[in-house]
Design a protein around this motif. Structure first.
Motif, PDB file in Angstrom:
ATOM      1  N   GLN A   5     106.868 -23.132  36.907  1.00 39.71           N
ATOM      2  CA  GLN A   5     106.488 -21.961  37.720  1.00 39.71           C
ATOM      3  C   GLN A   5     106.902 -20.670  37.039  1.00 39.71           C
ATOM      4  OE1 GLN A   5     109.358 -23.222  37.616  1.00 39.71           O
ATOM      5  NE2 GLN A   5     110.762 -22.706  39.255  1.00 39.71           N
ATOM      6  N   VAL A   8     104.502 -17.840  37.761  1.00 35.60           N
ATOM      7  CA  VAL A   8     104.226 -17.363  39.125  1.00 35.60           C
ATOM      8  C   VAL A   8     105.333 -16.488  39.694  1.00 35.60           C
ATOM      9  CG1 VAL A   8     102.732 -19.293  39.729  1.00 35.60           C
ATOM     10  CG2 VAL A   8     105.181 -19.466  40.182  1.00 35.60           C
ATOM     11  N   SER A  15      98.721 -15.716  37.260  1.00 36.37           N
ATOM     12  CA  SER A  15      98.794 -16.983  38.014  1.00 36.37           C
ATOM     13  C   SER A  15      99.107 -16.702  39.493  1.00 36.37           C
ATOM     14  CB  SER A  15      99.869 -17.892  37.422  1.00 36.37           C
ATOM     15  OG  SER A  15     101.129 -17.243  37.418  1.00 36.37           O
ATOM     16  N   ARG A  16      99.732 -15.551  39.756  1.00 37.03           N
ATOM     17  CA  ARG A  16     100.022 -15.179  41.155  1.00 37.03           C
ATOM     18  C   ARG A  16      98.713 -14.942  41.905  1.00 37.03           C
ATOM     19  NH1 ARG A  16     104.822 -11.909  43.436  1.00 37.03           N
ATOM     20  NH2 ARG A  16     106.597 -12.954  42.481  1.00 37.03           N
ATOM     21  N   LEU A  19      97.204 -18.280  42.616  1.00 39.57           N
ATOM     22  CA  LEU A  19      97.996 -18.916  43.676  1.00 39.57           C
ATOM     23  C   LEU A  19      97.652 -18.302  45.035  1.00 39.57           C
ATOM     24  CD1 LEU A  19      99.993 -21.182  43.435  1.00 39.57           C
ATOM     25  CD2 LEU A  19     101.844 -19.514  43.356  1.00 39.57           C
TER      26      LEU A  19
ATOM     27  N   VAL B  28     105.655 -20.148  48.935  1.00 36.43           N
ATOM     28  CA  VAL B  28     105.434 -20.899  47.684  1.00 36.43           C
ATOM     29  C   VAL B  28     106.471 -20.491  46.636  1.00 36.43           C
ATOM     30  CG1 VAL B  28     103.799 -21.215  45.770  1.00 36.43           C
ATOM     31  CG2 VAL B  28     102.956 -21.073  48.099  1.00 36.43           C
ATOM     32  N   LEU B  29     106.723 -19.177  46.535  1.00 39.81           N
ATOM     33  CA  LEU B  29     107.584 -18.658  45.459  1.00 39.81           C
ATOM     34  C   LEU B  29     109.063 -18.916  45.745  1.00 39.81           C
ATOM     35  CD1 LEU B  29     105.623 -15.354  44.850  1.00 39.81           C
ATOM     36  CD2 LEU B  29     105.425 -17.515  43.611  1.00 39.81           C
ATOM     37  N   SER B  32     109.677 -22.565  45.043  1.00 38.68           N
ATOM     38  CA  SER B  32     109.673 -22.903  43.606  1.00 38.68           C
ATOM     39  C   SER B  32     110.912 -22.316  42.920  1.00 38.68           C
ATOM     40  CB  SER B  32     108.374 -22.457  42.949  1.00 38.68           C
ATOM     41  OG  SER B  32     108.340 -21.084  42.803  1.00 38.68           O
ATOM     42  N   LEU B  96     104.366 -29.053  45.742  1.00 42.96           N
ATOM     43  CA  LEU B  96     103.787 -27.781  45.283  1.00 42.96           C
ATOM     44  C   LEU B  96     103.562 -27.780  43.773  1.00 42.96           C
ATOM     45  CD1 LEU B  96     105.761 -24.966  47.136  1.00 42.96           C
ATOM     46  CD2 LEU B  96     103.288 -25.216  47.054  1.00 42.96           C
ATOM     47  N   LEU B 100     101.165 -25.240  41.351  1.00 40.06           N
ATOM     48  CA  LEU B 100     101.745 -24.198  40.492  1.00 40.06           C
ATOM     49  C   LEU B 100     101.280 -24.396  39.053  1.00 40.06           C
ATOM     50  CD1 LEU B 100     105.393 -24.084  41.913  1.00 40.06           C
ATOM     51  CD2 LEU B 100     103.561 -22.454  42.299  1.00 40.06           C
ATOM     52  N   ARG B 101     101.293 -25.655  38.616  1.00 38.88           N
ATOM     53  CA  ARG B 101     100.855 -25.928  37.230  1.00 38.88           C
ATOM     54  C   ARG B 101      99.387 -25.559  37.046  1.00 38.88           C
ATOM     55  NH1 ARG B 101     104.846 -29.678  37.861  1.00 38.88           N
ATOM     56  NH2 ARG B 101     103.607 -31.330  38.810  1.00 38.88           N
TER      57      ARG B 101
END
Lengths: 112, 112
Positions: A5, A8, A15-16, A19, B28-29, B32, B96, B100-101
């Motif tokens: 990650q 992100v 990538s954000r 997402l 999500v962030l 992660s 997740l 993310l990948r």
């Protein structure tokens, strides 16, 4: 546990944006509905319970621009428009799979 | 391709609530970031670039109530508070991972 990650977490990383599109409230559900196969507009609205015309149109437009959804309009009367996942879209839907399964599996335990 | 999403497509299904929490912009962030290990408040704010105090507090409260995040406050001066994933939280973070990948791998191609 590295979740790849790195990108992100930095706010200006593209990538954000991806997402945000994938994890938007309706994005997740539209992708998972199309994971079953090609659907027409009306079928999509019925599959994704509660989505408004406006949000479905906006979500599909975003995914078309992202290259995740293909829109096919047939020159017929009445007009017929079908939506399907592209190869990249199928890859995105598969990446969503574990998250959907987690949500369904643990819903009672978490929300209960 | 069945994504075990039967539940999530019906609007009153509790799995939708879980999905909303997990896929919220900051959810999500935060998950992660914590997947790397225990973090203090300040470390979390630095890891999750751009998150406000208010959103970090609300996101952590939600995840604590969901049983995904554990909050440990140490009776010290100055106060020390640490956040870590519970076993269920680690399972959510792993779920997740593929998403993310995908976002990091295809960001240039999609947003480019």
């Amino acid at each position: 546990m590295r979740l790849a990650q790195d990108g992100v977490l930095t706010s200006n990383c593209p990538s954000r944006v991806v997402l945000d599109h994938l994890t938007s409230k309706w994005g997740v559900l539209v992708l998972s509905a199309l994971a079953d196969g090609t659907l027409r507009w009306g079928e999509l609205r019925r599959e994704v319970d509660g989505i408004s015309e406006k949000m479905l149109a906006a979500t599909l437009r975003t995914f078309e621009a992202d290259g995740l959804v293909h829109r096919e309009a047939y020159p017929e009367i009445p007009p017929r428009v079908e939506y399907s996942l592209t190869a990249l879209g199928r890859e995105a839907a598969e990446a969503l799979g574990p998250l959907l399964r987690f949500a369904v599996e643990h819903a009672e335990e978490i929300v209960g």
